[in-house]
Design a protein around this motif. Structure first.
Motif, short mmCIF file in Angstrom:
data_model
loop_
_atom_site.label_atom_id
_atom_site.label_comp_id
_atom_site.label_asym_id
_atom_site.label_seq_id
_atom_site.Cartn_x
_atom_site.Cartn_y
_atom_site.Cartn_z
N VAL A 1 49.70 24.29 37.79
CA VAL A 1 48.79 24.60 38.91
C VAL A 1 49.06 26.00 39.44
CG1 VAL A 1 48.17 23.96 41.26
CG2 VAL A 1 48.45 22.19 39.54
N LEU A 2 50.34 26.33 39.65
CA LEU A 2 50.68 27.64 40.20
C LEU A 2 50.25 28.77 39.28
CD1 LEU A 2 54.26 26.91 41.65
CD2 LEU A 2 52.11 27.19 42.92
N LEU A 3 50.55 28.63 38.00
CA LEU A 3 50.19 29.69 37.05
C LEU A 3 48.68 29.77 36.85
CD1 LEU A 3 53.01 29.22 34.38
CD2 LEU A 3 52.75 31.11 35.99
N ALA A 4 48.00 28.63 36.83
CA ALA A 4 46.55 28.64 36.66
C ALA A 4 45.87 29.30 37.86
CB ALA A 4 46.02 27.22 36.48
N VAL A 5 46.34 28.97 39.05
CA VAL A 5 45.78 29.60 40.26
C VAL A 5 46.04 31.10 40.25
CG1 VAL A 5 45.99 29.75 42.77
CG2 VAL A 5 45.86 27.52 41.65
N GLY A 6 47.24 31.50 39.87
CA GLY A 6 47.56 32.93 39.79
C GLY A 6 46.69 33.65 38.77
N LEU A 7 46.48 33.02 37.61
CA LEU A 7 45.64 33.63 36.58
C LEU A 7 44.19 33.74 37.05
CD1 LEU A 7 45.24 34.66 33.67
CD2 LEU A 7 44.89 32.28 32.97
N ILE A 8 43.68 32.71 37.70
CA ILE A 8 42.30 32.74 38.19
C ILE A 8 42.15 33.84 39.24
CG2 ILE A 8 40.59 31.45 39.52
CD1 ILE A 8 41.61 28.92 38.10
N ALA A 9 43.14 33.95 40.14
CA ALA A 9 43.08 34.99 41.17
C ALA A 9 43.08 36.39 40.54
CB ALA A 9 44.25 34.84 42.14
N LEU A 10 43.92 36.58 39.53
CA LEU A 10 43.98 37.87 38.84
C LEU A 10 42.65 38.18 38.16
CD1 LEU A 10 45.59 40.32 37.85
CD2 LEU A 10 46.38 38.93 35.93
N CYS A 11 42.06 37.18 37.51
CA CYS A 11 40.79 37.40 36.83
C CYS A 11 39.66 37.67 37.82
CB CYS A 11 40.45 36.18 35.97
SG CYS A 11 41.51 36.03 34.50
N LEU A 12 39.66 36.98 38.95
CA LEU A 12 38.66 37.26 39.98
C LEU A 12 38.76 38.69 40.48
CD1 LEU A 12 38.78 33.95 42.08
CD2 LEU A 12 37.01 34.66 40.48
N HIS A 13 39.98 39.15 40.66
CA HIS A 13 40.20 40.54 41.09
C HIS A 13 39.68 41.51 40.04
CE1 HIS A 13 42.14 44.09 42.75
NE2 HIS A 13 42.73 44.29 41.58
N GLN A 14 39.93 41.20 38.75
CA GLN A 14 39.47 42.08 37.68
C GLN A 14 37.95 42.11 37.59
OE1 GLN A 14 40.98 44.24 35.46
NE2 GLN A 14 42.72 43.98 36.85
N VAL A 15 37.30 40.96 37.78
CA VAL A 15 35.84 40.91 37.73
C VAL A 15 35.24 41.80 38.81
CG1 VAL A 15 33.83 39.44 38.09
CG2 VAL A 15 35.70 38.66 36.64
N ARG A 16 35.78 41.72 40.02
CA ARG A 16 35.26 42.54 41.12
C ARG A 16 35.55 44.02 40.87
NH1 ARG A 16 37.60 38.16 44.23
NH2 ARG A 16 35.95 36.80 45.05
N GLN A 17 36.73 44.31 40.37
CA GLN A 17 37.13 45.70 40.16
C GLN A 17 36.34 46.34 39.04
OE1 GLN A 17 41.17 46.53 38.67
NE2 GLN A 17 41.41 47.91 40.41
N ARG A 18 36.06 45.59 37.96
CA ARG A 18 35.39 46.15 36.79
C ARG A 18 33.89 46.30 37.01
NH1 ARG A 18 37.68 45.26 31.68
NH2 ARG A 18 35.78 44.24 30.94
N SER A 19 33.30 45.42 37.84
CA SER A 19 31.88 45.49 38.18
C SER A 19 30.98 45.58 36.95
CB SER A 19 31.61 46.69 39.12
OG SER A 19 32.35 46.56 40.31
N VAL A 20 31.22 44.73 35.99
CA VAL A 20 30.40 44.69 34.78
C VAL A 20 29.04 44.09 35.13
CG1 VAL A 20 30.21 43.72 32.46
CG2 VAL A 20 32.43 44.49 33.32
N ARG A 21 27.94 44.71 34.65
CA ARG A 21 26.60 44.26 35.00
C ARG A 21 26.32 42.85 34.48
NH1 ARG A 21 23.15 45.18 38.40
NH2 ARG A 21 21.52 44.44 36.98
#
Length: 540
Positions: free
Chosen positions: A260-280
């Motif tokens: 649970v801890l690692l999955a939540v951390g990975l999801i949070a990191l990916c969410l941050h990357q999605v916002r930062q990358r701003s892919v159309r």
């Protein structure tokens, strides 16, 4: 070598890919030997004998792989080098897996990145070695990646999703672990999709319905066929009951918390990357990283039994996500020499690891070939051979379950009956490969069989003395002869006529020899085919 996507003809990618394929052939006998290989070969051979999986032979994998490769076993019948040829056939699935990965990478990042991804993923030590073995996971991985290749980075079309679902259904008909891949894929896709722009193209209900339809085609065909054969309950036990029942994860609560801890951390990191990358559009790089990461965490912390082959489907996509992500680093793009050097260094490290772990000059199949040749020489096709998991490939087994990690755990806990000794007697099994047997069965073999070299034991026993009159206890019925270590000795059994071999039922027998020095009572067929028991060691 560069990550640039600029298009122009180059020779080096084709040379590199050709060298990779040449390496695959050079390593055919060098991939580490795994006991699953013989098991899969034995089940595929059973199809050629009119035997049904799950009922007549044990199998805890989907039926598609063994059914599809059964013609190869028919063609390779009774060949001691069967695994070498079967490994050669696995190169097809290796090419399909890497071809699908390269297809996705080219569509998403360009052809240069695709070549780097294919080379790095193809030479990744675990992927390179394990996909070289004859195992269901090779086809499973190829079908999963092929399904992804039809939809990753492509405009959503119903026909694409149907074909992808068809490939996923083939993967499911090979391995139940496809359900874990599907679950992590849906979770990752849902998370990434929620963050994409509103006006980005989306796969509609029609596409998802087509994918579901494709997914069900092949499994439904097999379910109907198994039901028609009356083995649906046996198949359910092999595919679900056996794999789940009795299996447990140590420290399950702690492992679940880590997941649970690692999955939540990975999801949070990916969410941050999605916002930062701003892919159309849909961010496939983040999707592959998230899906692959969640799958790894599920296997590591939740799945009851971890094996090397479990990770095969996500190694290429994680490699693709990593290389694709690195190709967008501006500081790396500004350093073309470093761009070219980095993949070379990675490939050199991978090659060194492969050479250390599985050097091509080491023939890991030599012992297996010799053992199989011996078994095939001493036995006929109608003889049964007791082995752990179908190691004799072309001979039926007297004991239904295979003796692998889950079975050994159940035997130790008393959750599975050890009927091996009774089955050896009832099926008149005259040859045993003594590996992985539970202690009581191993003791029975050592008391009623004679070692014939390595792990091979032949029915019989060494005689306690060399007297002409012998009282012999027989527990495994069969045709026996008495030998002085070189030739048969003639005599009268239980007051009958003189002969040099006898069919002995279970029980006590009295033998009077006409001459010679008796050394051992042995299975006459093996003796006739050249096996000789080792003479007793005399004290000085």
């Amino acid at each position: 070598m560069t990550f640039s996507s600029q298009r122009h003809f180059a020779v080096w990618p084709w040379i590199a890919l050709l060298l990779l394929l040449v390496m695959r052939l050079a390593w055919l006998n060098a991939y580490t030997l795994n006991s699953d290989e013989a098991q899969h070969a034995h089940v595929a051979w059973a199809w050629t004998q009119g035997l049904l999986p799950y009922r007549d032979v044990f199998d805890n994998h989907g039926p598609l792989f063994s059914w599809l490769h059964s013609p190869l076993l028919h063609w390779l019948d009774n060949r001691p080098d069967v695994l070498t040829w079967l490994r050669l056939a696995m190169q097809f699935w290796y090419v399909v897996a890497l071809g699908a990965t390269g297809w996705m990478a080219r569509r998403l990042y360009g052809w240069r990145v695709a070549v780097v991804v294919v080379l790095v993923a193809g030479l990744f030590p675990r992927f390179f070695v394990v996909t070289g073995q004859f195992r269901t996971d090779d086809m499973w991985t190829a079908m999963w990646l092929l399904g992804l290749a039809f939809i990753a980075g492509a405009p959503p079309r119903a026909w694409r999703y149907f074909v992808a679902g068809l490939a996923f259904g083939c993967a499911l008909s090979v391995s139940q672990k496809t359900l874990v891949l599907l679950a992590t894929t849906l979770v990752a896709a849902g998370i990434v999709r929620l963050l994409r722009p509103v006006d980005a193209p989306r796969a509609g209900v029609r596409c998802w319905a087509a994918a579901l339809l494709g997914l069900l085609v092949v499994p439904t065909i097999f379910v109907i066929w198994l039901a028609m054969q009356g083995v649906l309950d046996d198949a359910w036990y092999g595919l679900a009951g056996y794999n789940v029942g009795g299996a447990g994860k140590r420290h399950a609560a702690q492992q679940g918390l880590w997941f649970v801890l690692l999955a939540v951390g990975l999801i949070a990191l990916c969410l941050h990357q999605v916002r930062q990358r701003s892919v159309r559009g849909f961010d496939w790089t983040v999707f592959f990283a998230l899906q692959g990461g969640l799958f790894l965490f599920l296997i590591w912390f939740i799945w009851p039994l971890i094996t090397k082959q479990d990770f095969l489907p996500v190694i290429p996509v994680l490699t693709m996500a990593a290389v694709g992500w690195m190709s967008t680093w501006q500081w790396l793009v500004a350093r073309p020499r470093l761009q070219r050097a980095l993949p070379v260094v990675v490939l050199a490290l991978e090659l060194a690891t492969v050479l250390i772990y599985a050097p091509p000059w080491r023939d890991t199949l030599a012992g297996q070939r010799q053992e199989l040749a011996t078994v095939l020489h001493y036995t006929d096709e109608t003889d049964t051979v007791m082995d752990p998991k179908g190691d004799s490939v072309f001979r039926t087994r007297p004991y239904y379950p295979v003796i692998e990690s889950l079975a050994m755990r159940r035997l130790r806990r008393g959750q599975m009956a050890d009927t091996i000794a009774d089955d050896l007697v009832n099926r008149r099994t005259m040859l045993v490969i003594l590996r992985r047997l539970p202690p009581s069965s191993a003791r029975f073999v050592m008391l009623n069989y004679v070692n014939a070299g390595g792990d091979i034991w032949v029915a019989g026993r060494m005689l306690a003395d060399q007297q002409a009159s012998q009282t012999i206890e027989v527990n495994v019925p069969g045709d026996y002869a008495v030998t002085d270590g070189h030739q048969r000795l003639s005599g009268s059994l239980d007051g009958g006529p003189v002969a040099d071999h006898w069919f002995l039922d279970r029980g006590t027998h009295h033998l009077v020899l006409g001459g010679g020095t008796p050394v051992a009572l042995v299975w006459s067929q093996a003796f006739d085919r050249g096996w000789r028991p080792a003479p007793p060691v005399l004290g000085g």
